[in-house]
Enzyme design. Structure first.
Site, mmCIF file in Angstrom:
data_model
loop_
_atom_site.group_PDB
_atom_site.id
_atom_site.type_symbol
_atom_site.label_atom_id
_atom_site.label_comp_id
_atom_site.label_asym_id
_atom_site.label_seq_id
_atom_site.Cartn_x
_atom_site.Cartn_y
_atom_site.Cartn_z
ATOM 1 N N SER A 130 0.843 -1.201 0.000
ATOM 2 C CA SER A 130 0.000 0.000 0.000
ATOM 3 C C SER A 130 0.875 1.246 0.000
ATOM 4 O O SER A 130 2.020 1.208 0.471
ATOM 5 C CB SER A 130 -0.877 0.018 1.258
ATOM 6 N N TYR A 163 -1.772 -0.653 10.324
ATOM 7 C CA TYR A 163 -1.895 -1.017 8.904
ATOM 8 C C TYR A 163 -0.605 -0.642 8.162
ATOM 9 O O TYR A 163 -0.020 -1.462 7.437
ATOM 10 C CB TYR A 163 -3.098 -0.288 8.314
HETATM 11 N N1 LIG Z 1 -8.590 -0.471 -1.980
HETATM 12 C C1 LIG Z 1 -7.538 0.292 -1.781
HETATM 13 O O1 LIG Z 1 -7.607 1.516 -1.946
HETATM 14 C C2 LIG Z 1 -6.238 -0.324 -1.351
HETATM 15 C C3 LIG Z 1 -5.128 0.513 -1.298
HETATM 16 C C4 LIG Z 1 -3.904 -0.019 -0.934
HETATM 17 C C5 LIG Z 1 -3.797 -1.353 -0.633
HETATM 18 N N2 LIG Z 1 -4.889 -2.152 -0.670
HETATM 19 C C6 LIG Z 1 -4.692 -3.572 -0.371
HETATM 20 O O2 LIG Z 1 -5.223 -4.351 -1.412
HETATM 21 C C7 LIG Z 1 -5.547 -5.648 -0.928
HETATM 22 C C8 LIG Z 1 -6.919 -6.031 -1.427
HETATM 23 O O3 LIG Z 1 -7.863 -5.156 -0.851
HETATM 24 P P1 LIG Z 1 -9.169 -4.625 -1.619
HETATM 25 O O4 LIG Z 1 -9.087 -3.161 -1.660
HETATM 26 O O5 LIG Z 1 -9.375 -5.378 -2.861
HETATM 27 O O6 LIG Z 1 -10.317 -4.944 -0.543
HETATM 28 P P2 LIG Z 1 -11.256 -6.215 -0.363
HETATM 29 O O7 LIG Z 1 -11.781 -6.084 1.017
HETATM 30 O O8 LIG Z 1 -12.198 -6.323 -1.495
HETATM 31 O O9 LIG Z 1 -10.240 -7.423 -0.486
HETATM 32 C C9 LIG Z 1 -9.552 -7.977 0.591
HETATM 33 C C10 LIG Z 1 -9.812 -9.449 0.580
HETATM 34 O O10 LIG Z 1 -8.984 -10.104 1.555
HETATM 35 C C11 LIG Z 1 -9.796 -11.044 2.210
HETATM 36 N N3 LIG Z 1 -9.256 -11.398 3.510
HETATM 37 C C12 LIG Z 1 -9.133 -10.634 4.618
HETATM 38 N N4 LIG Z 1 -8.655 -11.360 5.639
HETATM 39 C C13 LIG Z 1 -8.463 -12.621 5.160
HETATM 40 C C14 LIG Z 1 -8.003 -13.818 5.724
HETATM 41 N N5 LIG Z 1 -7.640 -13.908 7.015
HETATM 42 N N6 LIG Z 1 -7.911 -14.926 4.941
HETATM 43 C C15 LIG Z 1 -8.286 -14.871 3.651
HETATM 44 N N7 LIG Z 1 -8.751 -13.768 3.064
HETATM 45 C C16 LIG Z 1 -8.839 -12.648 3.809
HETATM 46 C C17 LIG Z 1 -11.146 -10.363 2.324
HETATM 47 O O11 LIG Z 1 -12.171 -11.264 2.634
HETATM 48 C C18 LIG Z 1 -11.263 -9.759 0.940
HETATM 49 O O12 LIG Z 1 -11.778 -10.691 0.028
HETATM 50 C C19 LIG Z 1 -5.426 -5.574 0.591
HETATM 51 O O13 LIG Z 1 -4.207 -6.175 0.997
HETATM 52 C C20 LIG Z 1 -5.394 -4.073 0.857
HETATM 53 O O14 LIG Z 1 -4.705 -3.769 2.048
HETATM 54 C C21 LIG Z 1 -6.118 -1.665 -1.032
HETATM 55 O O1 LIG Z 2 -4.721 3.013 1.092
HETATM 56 C C1 LIG Z 2 -4.854 1.901 1.611
HETATM 57 O O2 LIG Z 2 -3.955 1.097 1.787
HETATM 58 C C2 LIG Z 2 -6.215 1.498 2.086
HETATM 59 O O3 LIG Z 2 -7.189 2.160 1.362
HETATM 60 C C3 LIG Z 2 -6.308 1.819 3.568
HETATM 61 O O4 LIG Z 2 -5.891 3.118 3.822
HETATM 62 C C4 LIG Z 2 -7.664 1.539 4.151
HETATM 63 O O5 LIG Z 2 -8.666 2.069 3.345
HETATM 64 C C5 LIG Z 2 -7.750 2.095 5.540
HETATM 65 O O6 LIG Z 2 -6.969 1.273 6.365
HETATM 66 C C6 LIG Z 2 -9.148 2.173 6.047
HETATM 67 O O7 LIG Z 2 -9.126 2.793 7.297
#
Ligand SMILES: NC(=O)c1ccc[n+]([C@@H]2O[C@H](COP(=O)([O-])OP(=O)(O)OC[C@H]3O[C@@H](n4cnc5c(N)ncnc54)[C@H](O)[C@@H]3O)[C@@H](O)[C@H]2O)c1
Ligand SMILES: O=C(O)[C@H](O)[C@@H](O)[C@H](O)[C@H](O)CO
Length: 260
Positions: free
Chosen positions: A152, A165
């Site tokens: 992230s 986080y």
């Molecule tokens: N959406 C954003 O803006 C953003 C930004 C930076 C990083 N991320 C990272 O991207 C990744 C995917 O997140 P997303 O945004 O697609 O959200 P999301 O919530 O759709 O995906 C996260 C997935 O991980 C699964 N998960 C959580 N804990 C788990 C466990 N113990 N075992 C198995 N699966 C588990 C959830 O059920 C979900 O399906 C994450 O690692 C998140 O930190 C997201």
């Molecule tokens: O940028 C990211 O890696 C994710 O979007 C996080 O910032 C989560 O959204 C946040 O932890 C929610 O509180």
């Protein structure tokens, strides 16, 4: 399909691949011919994700997996190897967000442990089973492997009230660099992807907040939030032969947010 981006015959595991960024990765890999194994906890979301790729060209399997539980990870790996015979790439994407942010001085032991158990221990578990398999295959003469962690921008920025986080994600960048050095001789690359603000279940709450949107959108040069499909290109590249010499990197995918 042929050429350096051809993924036919390859097998990739995507944790948390039943929704959000993970599903974007799985669908792009599958469209490039890769067989994908989605490891997730929710049976209904697993089934829907598999249905979305039923037309191929790659095959799809789903496994129940709680990445924080090493036994569950081992069971998912065993099932994947039984179905596909090999794992060429492992996208450790499952993670949880900070939820309701709170001041560091009020951070509870339980919140801290839960965050690390999922976002960092979870990657340790899945990378270890994948790396053991890839190392064994390399020793048998088949030198190819891909480890990719979803990190992230929080690993780079000071993200107030979300330090637990941020700590897990910074650790993932370091983990990937260390594994890149250790496993290079086996043909295994290790890289981190750092998404900016991407539409998913994790961010649905915050993106529904007008104040947040008014504050953040003007700082995104692309003038839009990212979509899970924006991660398809990097996933295909990292999974392919084209990236064989590209390791230990942190790929920022953020519409220009960090550069602005
Ligand atoms: N959406 C954003 O803006 C953003 C930004 C930076 C990083 N991320 C990272 O991207 C990744 C995917 O997140 P997303 O945004 O697609 O959200 P999301 O919530 O759709 O995906 C996260 C997935 O991980 C699964 N998960 C959580 N804990 C788990 C466990 N113990 N075992 C198995 N699966 C588990 C959830 O059920 C979900 O399906 C994450 O690692 C998140 O930190 C997201
Ligand atoms: O940028 C990211 O890696 C994710 O979007 C996080 O910032 C989560 O959204 C946040 O932890 C929610 O509180």
């Amino acid at each position: 399909m042929s050429g350096i981006f051809d993924l036919s015959g390859r097998v990739a595991v995507i944790t948390g691949g039943n929704g959000g960024i993970g599903l974007g990765i799985a669908q792009a890999l599958n469209a490039a011919g890769c067989n994908v194994s989605i490891w997730g906890r929710n049976a209904e979301k697993n089934a829907n994700a598999a249905a979305s790729m039923a037309a191929g060209p790659g095959k799809v399997a789903t496994e129940f997996c709680d990445v924080s539980d090493p036994g569950s990870v081992k069971t998912a790996m065993k099932a994947t190897l039984e179905k596909f015979g090999r794992v060429d790439g492992c996208f450790a994407n499952a993670g949880i967000g900070g939820g309701g942010r709170r001041a560091f001085i009020d951070r509870t032991e339980e919140e801290w442990r839960r965050m690390f158990a999922t976002n960092l221990d979870g990657v340790f578990h899945v990378f270890q089973v994948a790396a053991r398999h890839m190392t064994e295959r390399s020793e048998a003469g088949d030198r190819f492997g891909r480890l990719v962690a979803t990190s992230s921008l929080a690993s780079l920025f000071g993200t107030a009230r979300n330090e637990h986080y941020a700590g897990t994600k910074a650790a993932l960048n370091a983990l990937c660099r260390a594994l890149a050095v250790e496993l290079a001789r086996h043909g295994v690359t290790a890289n981190a992807i750092l998404p900016g603000w991407i539409k998913s279940d994790m961010t649905a709450g915050i993106m529904a907040n007008d104040k947040f949107v008014a504050n953040v959108m003007p700082r995104i040069p692309a003038r839009r939030f990212g979509e899970p499909s924006d991660f398809g290109g990097i996933a295909v590249y990292l999974m392919s032969k084209a990236s064989s010499y590209h390791t230990a990197d942190c790929f920022v995918i953020d519409g220009g947010y960090t550069a602005f």
